[in-house]
Design a protein around this motif. Sequence first.
Motif, short mmCIF file in Angstrom:
data_model
loop_
_atom_site.label_atom_id
_atom_site.label_comp_id
_atom_site.label_asym_id
_atom_site.label_seq_id
_atom_site.Cartn_x
_atom_site.Cartn_y
_atom_site.Cartn_z
N GLN A 185 0.82 -1.21 0.00
CA GLN A 185 0.00 0.00 0.00
C GLN A 185 0.85 1.26 0.00
N SER A 186 1.94 1.26 0.75
CA SER A 186 2.74 2.48 0.87
C SER A 186 3.68 2.71 -0.31
N ALA A 219 1.32 0.53 -4.39
CA ALA A 219 0.03 1.09 -4.77
C ALA A 219 0.10 2.60 -4.94
N SER A 220 0.82 3.26 -4.07
CA SER A 220 0.92 4.72 -4.21
C SER A 220 1.63 5.10 -5.50
N THR A 221 2.63 4.32 -5.90
CA THR A 221 3.33 4.60 -7.14
C THR A 221 2.46 4.30 -8.35
N PHE A 248 -0.92 4.03 -8.55
CA PHE A 248 -2.19 4.76 -8.63
C PHE A 248 -2.04 6.27 -8.50
N PHE A 249 -0.82 6.76 -8.39
CA PHE A 249 -0.62 8.20 -8.26
C PHE A 249 -1.21 8.95 -9.45
N ARG A 299 -11.29 6.56 -7.77
CA ARG A 299 -10.51 7.78 -7.56
C ARG A 299 -10.94 8.92 -8.48
#
Length: 118
Positions: free
Chosen positions: A7-8, A11-13, A15-16, A58
């Motif tokens: 997640q950190s 996913a952040s990379t 879905f940014f 999103r």
Amino acid sequence: MLHMFYQSVMASTIFFAAVCWGAGIKAKDANRLNKLIKKAGSVVGCRLDNLDEVVRDRMVLKLRTIMDNPSHPPHNTVDKLRSSFSSRLLQPRCSKERYRESFLPSTIRLYNPITITV
């Protein structure tokens, strides 16, 4: 621990820029990212949301943020697209396919069915 790492970092990379890609992402690239997410899910040991679900959620969330914040730059544009008869948003006119697949028209297509059921 692996789920928190996914997640950190992953996913952040991934879905940014999901809101920017939106409906304009090519099928080949979307399939590659979905394979990566599926592989990460098997490593983590749980089912992870695929790219389509996250992009849809999103994009609609970003549109609602724009609609709720009068100081947001595209707020006036979105506000002008509100229907006077319902809570739906009218589709902006698009002369090219490139614009039809951009953020605002594709998000309005996602948003309108949601407002009907709510």
